[in-house]
Motif scaffolding. Sequence first.
Motif, PDB file in Angstrom:
ATOM      1  N   ARG A   1       5.411   4.520   5.332  1.00  0.00           N
ATOM      2  CA  ARG A   1       5.091   4.839   6.727  1.00  0.00           C
ATOM      3  C   ARG A   1       4.301   6.142   6.817  1.00  0.00           C
ATOM      4  O   ARG A   1       3.300   6.231   7.536  1.00  0.00           O
ATOM      5  N   ARG A   2       4.721   7.164   6.070  1.00  0.00           N
ATOM      6  CA  ARG A   2       4.033   8.454   6.114  1.00  0.00           C
ATOM      7  C   ARG A   2       2.616   8.362   5.564  1.00  0.00           C
ATOM      8  O   ARG A   2       1.668   8.856   6.174  1.00  0.00           O
ATOM      9  N   VAL A   3       2.461   7.732   4.416  1.00  0.00           N
ATOM     10  CA  VAL A   3       1.130   7.631   3.792  1.00  0.00           C
ATOM     11  C   VAL A   3       0.184   6.833   4.674  1.00  0.00           C
ATOM     12  O   VAL A   3      -0.960   7.236   4.900  1.00  0.00           O
ATOM     13  N   THR A   4       0.652   5.705   5.169  1.00  0.00           N
ATOM     14  CA  THR A   4      -0.203   4.870   6.013  1.00  0.00           C
ATOM     15  C   THR A   4      -0.590   5.616   7.283  1.00  0.00           C
ATOM     16  O   THR A   4      -1.746   5.587   7.713  1.00  0.00           O
ATOM     17  N   SER A   5       0.358   6.315   7.854  1.00  0.00           N
ATOM     18  CA  SER A   5       0.071   7.079   9.073  1.00  0.00           C
ATOM     19  C   SER A   5      -0.927   8.198   8.799  1.00  0.00           C
ATOM     20  O   SER A   5      -1.853   8.425   9.590  1.00  0.00           O
ATOM     21  N   TYR A   6      -0.762   8.923   7.693  1.00  0.00           N
ATOM     22  CA  TYR A   6      -1.680  10.022   7.368  1.00  0.00           C
ATOM     23  C   TYR A   6      -3.087   9.515   7.096  1.00  0.00           C
ATOM     24  O   TYR A   6      -4.065  10.134   7.496  1.00  0.00           O
ATOM     25  N   LEU A   7      -3.193   8.396   6.382  1.00  0.00           N
ATOM     26  CA  LEU A   7      -4.515   7.927   5.965  1.00  0.00           C
ATOM     27  C   LEU A   7      -5.238   7.090   7.016  1.00  0.00           C
ATOM     28  O   LEU A   7      -6.461   7.091   7.060  1.00  0.00           O
ATOM     29  N   THR A   8      -4.487   6.360   7.824  1.00  0.00           N
ATOM     30  CA  THR A   8      -5.146   5.475   8.796  1.00  0.00           C
ATOM     31  C   THR A   8      -4.860   5.846  10.235  1.00  0.00           C
ATOM     32  O   THR A   8      -5.552   5.384  11.130  1.00  0.00           O
ATOM     33  N   GLY A   9      -3.799   6.618  10.457  1.00  0.00           N
ATOM     34  CA  GLY A   9      -3.407   6.951  11.824  1.00  0.00           C
ATOM     35  C   GLY A   9      -2.596   5.854  12.483  1.00  0.00           C
ATOM     36  O   GLY A   9      -2.279   5.934  13.663  1.00  0.00           O
ATOM     37  N   LEU A  10      -2.258   4.824  11.727  1.00  0.00           N
ATOM     38  CA  LEU A  10      -1.503   3.685  12.252  1.00  0.00           C
ATOM     39  C   LEU A  10      -0.274   3.439  11.387  1.00  0.00           C
ATOM     40  O   LEU A  10      -0.261   3.791  10.208  1.00  0.00           O
ATOM     41  N   PRO A  11       0.737   2.791  11.927  1.00  0.00           N
ATOM     42  CA  PRO A  11       1.890   2.432  11.084  1.00  0.00           C
ATOM     43  C   PRO A  11       1.510   1.274  10.156  1.00  0.00           C
ATOM     44  O   PRO A  11       0.536   0.552  10.406  1.00  0.00           O
ATOM     45  N   PRO A  12       2.257   1.089   9.082  1.00  0.00           N
ATOM     46  CA  PRO A  12       1.944  -0.027   8.188  1.00  0.00           C
ATOM     47  C   PRO A  12       2.215  -1.374   8.865  1.00  0.00           C
ATOM     48  O   PRO A  12       3.136  -1.501   9.677  1.00  0.00           O
ATOM     49  N   THR A  13       1.428  -2.349   8.525  1.00  0.00           N
ATOM     50  CA  THR A  13       1.628  -3.690   9.072  1.00  0.00           C
ATOM     51  C   THR A  13       2.834  -4.331   8.388  1.00  0.00           C
ATOM     52  O   THR A  13       3.223  -3.924   7.295  1.00  0.00           O
ATOM     53  N   PRO A  14       3.415  -5.345   9.000  1.00  0.00           N
ATOM     54  CA  PRO A  14       4.522  -6.046   8.331  1.00  0.00           C
ATOM     55  C   PRO A  14       4.109  -6.610   6.966  1.00  0.00           C
ATOM     56  O   PRO A  14       4.896  -6.584   6.021  1.00  0.00           O
ATOM     57  N   ASP A  15       2.876  -7.118   6.866  1.00  0.00           N
ATOM     58  CA  ASP A  15       2.399  -7.637   5.572  1.00  0.00           C
ATOM     59  C   ASP A  15       2.311  -6.523   4.534  1.00  0.00           C
ATOM     60  O   ASP A  15       2.653  -6.726   3.360  1.00  0.00           O
TER      61      ASP A  15
ATOM     62  N   ARG B   1       7.291  -4.096  -7.793  1.00  0.00           N
ATOM     63  CA  ARG B   1       8.380  -3.426  -8.514  1.00  0.00           C
ATOM     64  C   ARG B   1       7.893  -2.533  -9.645  1.00  0.00           C
ATOM     65  O   ARG B   1       8.690  -2.031 -10.423  1.00  0.00           O
ATOM     66  N   ARG B   2       6.589  -2.305  -9.747  1.00  0.00           N
ATOM     67  CA  ARG B   2       6.083  -1.422 -10.809  1.00  0.00           C
ATOM     68  C   ARG B   2       6.541   0.010 -10.570  1.00  0.00           C
ATOM     69  O   ARG B   2       6.755   0.428  -9.430  1.00  0.00           O
ATOM     70  N   ALA B   3       6.670   0.767 -11.643  1.00  0.00           N
ATOM     71  CA  ALA B   3       7.101   2.168 -11.534  1.00  0.00           C
ATOM     72  C   ALA B   3       6.083   3.002 -10.768  1.00  0.00           C
ATOM     73  O   ALA B   3       6.438   3.956 -10.087  1.00  0.00           O
ATOM     74  N   ASP B   4       4.805   2.642 -10.886  1.00  0.00           N
ATOM     75  CA  ASP B   4       3.751   3.401 -10.200  1.00  0.00           C
ATOM     76  C   ASP B   4       3.224   2.652  -8.982  1.00  0.00           C
ATOM     77  O   ASP B   4       2.049   2.746  -8.651  1.00  0.00           O
ATOM     78  N   ALA B   5       4.084   1.950  -8.276  1.00  0.00           N
ATOM     79  CA  ALA B   5       3.661   1.146  -7.118  1.00  0.00           C
ATOM     80  C   ALA B   5       3.052   1.995  -6.021  1.00  0.00           C
ATOM     81  O   ALA B   5       2.269   1.501  -5.225  1.00  0.00           O
ATOM     82  N   ARG B   6       3.368   3.274  -5.978  1.00  0.00           N
ATOM     83  CA  ARG B   6       2.844   4.127  -4.912  1.00  0.00           C
ATOM     84  C   ARG B   6       1.347   4.420  -5.098  1.00  0.00           C
ATOM     85  O   ARG B   6       0.637   4.615  -4.125  1.00  0.00           O
ATOM     86  N   VAL B   7       0.892   4.431  -6.334  1.00  0.00           N
ATOM     87  CA  VAL B   7      -0.535   4.729  -6.585  1.00  0.00           C
ATOM     88  C   VAL B   7      -1.429   3.647  -5.979  1.00  0.00           C
ATOM     89  O   VAL B   7      -2.330   3.964  -5.193  1.00  0.00           O
ATOM     90  N   PRO B   8      -1.218   2.356  -6.308  1.00  0.00           N
ATOM     91  CA  PRO B   8      -2.054   1.349  -5.635  1.00  0.00           C
ATOM     92  C   PRO B   8      -1.810   1.301  -4.132  1.00  0.00           C
ATOM     93  O   PRO B   8      -2.696   0.930  -3.363  1.00  0.00           O
ATOM     94  N   GLY B   9      -0.597   1.682  -3.698  1.00  0.00           N
ATOM     95  CA  GLY B   9      -0.322   1.725  -2.263  1.00  0.00           C
ATOM     96  C   GLY B   9      -1.239   2.694  -1.547  1.00  0.00           C
ATOM     97  O   GLY B   9      -1.725   2.414  -0.454  1.00  0.00           O
ATOM     98  N   VAL B  10      -1.508   3.823  -2.166  1.00  0.00           N
ATOM     99  CA  VAL B  10      -2.447   4.800  -1.582  1.00  0.00           C
ATOM    100  C   VAL B  10      -3.867   4.287  -1.718  1.00  0.00           C
ATOM    101  O   VAL B  10      -4.656   4.353  -0.778  1.00  0.00           O
ATOM    102  N   ASP B  11      -4.213   3.766  -2.894  1.00  0.00           N
ATOM    103  CA  ASP B  11      -5.577   3.286  -3.127  1.00  0.00           C
ATOM    104  C   ASP B  11      -5.986   2.210  -2.128  1.00  0.00           C
ATOM    105  O   ASP B  11      -7.114   2.189  -1.645  1.00  0.00           O
ATOM    106  N   ARG B  12      -5.077   1.305  -1.801  1.00  0.00           N
ATOM    107  CA  ARG B  12      -5.416   0.228  -0.848  1.00  0.00           C
ATOM    108  C   ARG B  12      -5.707   0.788   0.540  1.00  0.00           C
ATOM    109  O   ARG B  12      -6.434   0.200   1.312  1.00  0.00           O
ATOM    110  N   ARG B  13      -5.127   1.904   0.876  1.00  0.00           N
ATOM    111  CA  ARG B  13      -5.298   2.460   2.219  1.00  0.00           C
ATOM    112  C   ARG B  13      -6.469   3.413   2.332  1.00  0.00           C
ATOM    113  O   ARG B  13      -6.808   3.842   3.421  1.00  0.00           O
ATOM    114  N   MET B  14      -7.059   3.767   1.254  1.00  0.00           N
ATOM    115  CA  MET B  14      -8.175   4.724   1.314  1.00  0.00           C
ATOM    116  C   MET B  14      -9.482   4.041   1.467  1.00  0.00           C
ATOM    117  O   MET B  14     -10.015   3.212   1.325  1.00  0.00           O
TER     118      MET B  14
END
Length: 111
Positions: free
Chosen positions: A75-89, A98-111
């Motif tokens: 929620r925080r990353v999506t809000s900071y990068l897009t100004g919107l809450p994350p979608t349900p999808d 379930r990857r250990a580094d799942a947060r990295v692609p999570g940021v990359d997809r939003r940039m």
Amino acid sequence: MHLARLALPFAVTLCVGLAAQAAEHWSYAPIVRPDVPGAGDQKWGSDPVDRFALAQMRAHGLQPSPPADDATWLRRVTSYLTGLPPTPDARAAFSADRRADARVPGVDRRM
């Protein structure tokens, strides 16, 4: 012409005064690399900037917050990068990863 005679000394005095103030301004000071505070808490922070922040927090009697859970982090990353809450999808895709580094692609997809 009379006003011009009065304005010139005033302008010179003003310029000299401003030049003296400018010489003391922080932007004219030489750049000095500060010593990085001690490591302290090895679990918190991954960067020298984090150590400065941790030193200031401790100086004021504060402690860092625990790491955010995945839903809060997304929620925080999506809000900071897009100004919107994350979608349900996006929430579903992130929680399914379930990857250990799942947060990295999570940021990359939003940039």
